[in-house]
Design a protein around this motif. Structure first.
Motif, PDB file in Angstrom:
ATOM      1  N   GLU A  67       4.484  10.162  -7.013  1.00 29.49           N
ATOM      2  CA  GLU A  67       5.486  10.523  -8.008  1.00 29.49           C
ATOM      3  C   GLU A  67       4.892  10.721  -9.394  1.00 29.49           C
ATOM      4  O   GLU A  67       5.488  11.377 -10.246  1.00 29.49           O
ATOM      5  N   ALA A  68       3.703  10.167  -9.606  1.00 31.96           N
ATOM      6  CA  ALA A  68       3.025  10.333 -10.895  1.00 31.96           C
ATOM      7  C   ALA A  68       2.150  11.584 -10.932  1.00 31.96           C
ATOM      8  O   ALA A  68       1.477  11.835 -11.924  1.00 31.96           O
ATOM      9  N   GLY A  69       2.151  12.357  -9.839  1.00 32.24           N
ATOM     10  CA  GLY A  69       1.420  13.622  -9.846  1.00 32.24           C
ATOM     11  C   GLY A  69       0.110  13.620  -9.109  1.00 32.24           C
ATOM     12  O   GLY A  69      -0.700  14.550  -9.277  1.00 32.24           O
ATOM     13  N   ALA A  70      -0.146  12.611  -8.267  1.00 27.62           N
ATOM     14  CA  ALA A  70      -1.389  12.606  -7.490  1.00 27.62           C
ATOM     15  C   ALA A  70      -1.386  13.778  -6.506  1.00 27.62           C
ATOM     16  O   ALA A  70      -0.331  14.245  -6.076  1.00 27.62           O
ATOM     17  N   ILE A  71      -2.566  14.270  -6.164  1.00 27.19           N
ATOM     18  CA  ILE A  71      -2.679  15.353  -5.198  1.00 27.19           C
ATOM     19  C   ILE A  71      -2.269  14.835  -3.824  1.00 27.19           C
ATOM     20  O   ILE A  71      -2.883  13.920  -3.272  1.00 27.19           O
ATOM     21  N   ALA A  72      -1.231  15.435  -3.266  1.00 27.32           N
ATOM     22  CA  ALA A  72      -0.714  14.993  -1.978  1.00 27.32           C
ATOM     23  C   ALA A  72      -1.030  15.980  -0.861  1.00 27.32           C
ATOM     24  O   ALA A  72      -0.878  15.669   0.308  1.00 27.32           O
ATOM     25  N   ASN A  73      -1.451  17.168  -1.248  1.00 25.72           N
ATOM     26  CA  ASN A  73      -1.861  18.185  -0.275  1.00 25.72           C
ATOM     27  C   ASN A  73      -3.316  18.521  -0.566  1.00 25.72           C
ATOM     28  O   ASN A  73      -3.614  19.466  -1.291  1.00 25.72           O
ATOM     29  N   PRO A  74      -4.252  17.740  -0.011  1.00 24.86           N
ATOM     30  CA  PRO A  74      -5.671  17.929  -0.371  1.00 24.86           C
ATOM     31  C   PRO A  74      -6.231  19.271   0.061  1.00 24.86           C
ATOM     32  O   PRO A  74      -7.146  19.799  -0.581  1.00 24.86           O
ATOM     33  N   ASP A  75      -5.693  19.858   1.147  1.00 27.13           N
ATOM     34  CA  ASP A  75      -6.187  21.154   1.600  1.00 27.13           C
ATOM     35  C   ASP A  75      -5.944  22.249   0.565  1.00 27.13           C
ATOM     36  O   ASP A  75      -6.752  23.160   0.401  1.00 27.13           O
ATOM     37  N   GLU A  76      -4.815  22.161  -0.125  1.00 29.69           N
ATOM     38  CA  GLU A  76      -4.464  23.175  -1.118  1.00 29.69           C
ATOM     39  C   GLU A  76      -4.530  22.645  -2.540  1.00 29.69           C
ATOM     40  O   GLU A  76      -4.241  23.373  -3.488  1.00 29.69           O
ATOM     41  N   GLY A  77      -4.884  21.362  -2.690  1.00 28.44           N
ATOM     42  CA  GLY A  77      -4.999  20.784  -4.025  1.00 28.44           C
ATOM     43  C   GLY A  77      -3.689  20.739  -4.781  1.00 28.44           C
ATOM     44  O   GLY A  77      -3.658  20.959  -5.995  1.00 28.44           O
ATOM     45  N   ARG A  78      -2.595  20.432  -4.071  1.00 29.39           N
ATOM     46  CA  ARG A  78      -1.270  20.484  -4.688  1.00 29.39           C
ATOM     47  C   ARG A  78      -0.622  19.109  -4.799  1.00 29.39           C
ATOM     48  O   ARG A  78      -0.823  18.242  -3.975  1.00 29.39           O
ATOM     49  N   LYS A 116       0.826  -1.205   0.000  1.00 24.94           N
ATOM     50  CA  LYS A 116       0.000   0.000   0.000  1.00 24.94           C
ATOM     51  C   LYS A 116       0.864   1.261   0.000  1.00 24.94           C
ATOM     52  O   LYS A 116       0.588   2.232  -0.707  1.00 24.94           O
ATOM     53  N   ALA A 117       1.942   1.228   0.785  1.00 31.55           N
ATOM     54  CA  ALA A 117       2.857   2.370   0.841  1.00 31.55           C
ATOM     55  C   ALA A 117       3.550   2.583  -0.499  1.00 31.55           C
ATOM     56  O   ALA A 117       3.662   3.718  -0.989  1.00 31.55           O
ATOM     57  N   PHE A 118       4.021   1.490  -1.124  1.00 31.00           N
ATOM     58  CA  PHE A 118       4.674   1.609  -2.427  1.00 31.00           C
ATOM     59  C   PHE A 118       3.698   2.126  -3.480  1.00 31.00           C
ATOM     60  O   PHE A 118       4.050   2.932  -4.341  1.00 31.00           O
ATOM     61  N   SER A 119       2.469   1.665  -3.421  1.00 34.89           N
ATOM     62  CA  SER A 119       1.457   2.125  -4.359  1.00 34.89           C
ATOM     63  C   SER A 119       1.198   3.614  -4.191  1.00 34.89           C
ATOM     64  O   SER A 119       1.088   4.366  -5.172  1.00 34.89           O
ATOM     65  N   ALA A 120       1.099   4.061  -2.924  1.00 32.90           N
ATOM     66  CA  ALA A 120       0.874   5.482  -2.661  1.00 32.90           C
ATOM     67  C   ALA A 120       2.054   6.320  -3.152  1.00 32.90           C
ATOM     68  O   ALA A 120       1.862   7.418  -3.691  1.00 32.90           O
ATOM     69  N   MET A 121       3.277   5.801  -3.007  1.00 34.76           N
ATOM     70  CA  MET A 121       4.455   6.526  -3.475  1.00 34.76           C
ATOM     71  C   MET A 121       4.470   6.636  -4.996  1.00 34.76           C
ATOM     72  O   MET A 121       4.797   7.687  -5.558  1.00 34.76           O
ATOM     73  N   ARG A 122       4.084   5.551  -5.678  1.00 35.18           N
ATOM     74  CA  ARG A 122       4.021   5.610  -7.139  1.00 35.18           C
ATOM     75  C   ARG A 122       3.000   6.648  -7.594  1.00 35.18           C
ATOM     76  O   ARG A 122       3.229   7.396  -8.548  1.00 35.18           O
ATOM     77  N   GLU A 123       1.848   6.695  -6.912  1.00 34.26           N
ATOM     78  CA  GLU A 123       0.825   7.689  -7.245  1.00 34.26           C
ATOM     79  C   GLU A 123       1.337   9.104  -6.995  1.00 34.26           C
ATOM     80  O   GLU A 123       1.099  10.015  -7.792  1.00 34.26           O
TER      81      GLU A 123
END
Length: 249
Positions: A48-59, A39-46
């Motif tokens: 690095e692929a540009g997933a929103i990692a700061n949901p409060d600011e949409g960044r 799960k952690a590796f999957s989240a890291m791949r997402e």
């Protein structure tokens, strides 16, 4: 001994090894952790692929793309990184050659960086680690709002203000501590009969307060500070590369 053989990890090509056999994890621990690790590796791949990692600011969070633009998830981001880096190199070269010169001198010889937190700590570290007396520009910092600190720095610059280039770094452009330092610098240049804009560079977010101020007042140039780069991880962005290039690194 069997536990050591099972859990000693060696990587001969690095070379690197680690013995985890004496860590107090029970048998079956890795099997139990496997789903969480995946799960952690999957989240890291997402991430690095540009997933929103700061949901409060949409960044997004993408400072690692700066080390190799090919890692960036879109052609636009890759082009932006490459174009910014090329502009930084060209600007520094023009400063060193005297093609971009100060108002009343033949060329810039000194550099003043105004920032706080991540906008100053990385450049300070690089300057301390790599700087020497033969650098094309030496560097000074205003990195807090201490009035005595301002005075000490400007006393060091003393009579060299006319050939000092100032780089103001603020992501939002509204950081009060950085703005205080900038206004103090503006006043110093004015008292010396100098146009601050002819000696100033901005590193900031596009359309930020500082970006608009620099454009309005005719600063030499502006470099972007991407919203997907945090201050503490900004050393490979224009925050770190502009002063590093100007110092000749």
């Amino acid at each position: 001994w069997p536990r050591f053989q099972k859990y000693f990890l060696g990587y001969g090509d690095l070379p690197f090894s680690i013995d985890i056999s004496r860590m107090r994890f029970p048998d079956g621990f890795f099997e139990k952790m496997q789903p969480l690790v995946q799960k952690a590796f999957s989240a890291m791949r997402e991430l690095e692929a540009g997933a929103i990692a700061n949901p409060d600011e949409g960044r997004m969070v993408g400072h690692y793309w700066l080390r190799d633009s090919k890692l960036a998830p879109t052609p636009e981001l890759r082009a932006n990184i490459d174009e910014t880096n090329a502009r930084i190199k060209q600007f520094a070269a023009n400063i060193h050659r005297g093609k971009i010169a100060p108002q009343k001198k033949e060329r810039f010889k000194h550099l003043l960086l105004i920032g706080i937190g991540g906008s100053a700590l990385g450049p300070q570290f690089i300057a301390d680690a790599l700087g020497n007396a033969t650098d094309p520009l030496d560097i000074y910092f205003l990195d807090n709002t201490d009035p005595d600190g301002f005075d000490r720095t400007f006393n060091k610059i003393a009579d060299h203000l006319a050939d000092t280039l100032t780089v103001v770094i603020s992501k939002s452009g509204g950081t009060k501590e950085t703005r205080n330092g900038m206004l103090e610098a503006v006043a110093r240049y004015q008292r010396a009969g100098l146009d601050f804009g002819k000696h100033a560079v901005a590193v900031t977010g596009i359309d930020s307060e500082l970006d608009k101020y620099a454009e309005k007042n005719g600063w030499l140039t502006r470099f972007p500070m991407h919203d997907w780069v945090g201050g503490r991880t900004s050393i490979m962005s224009a925050v770190g590369l502009v002063p590093a290039a100007l110092e000749g690194f």
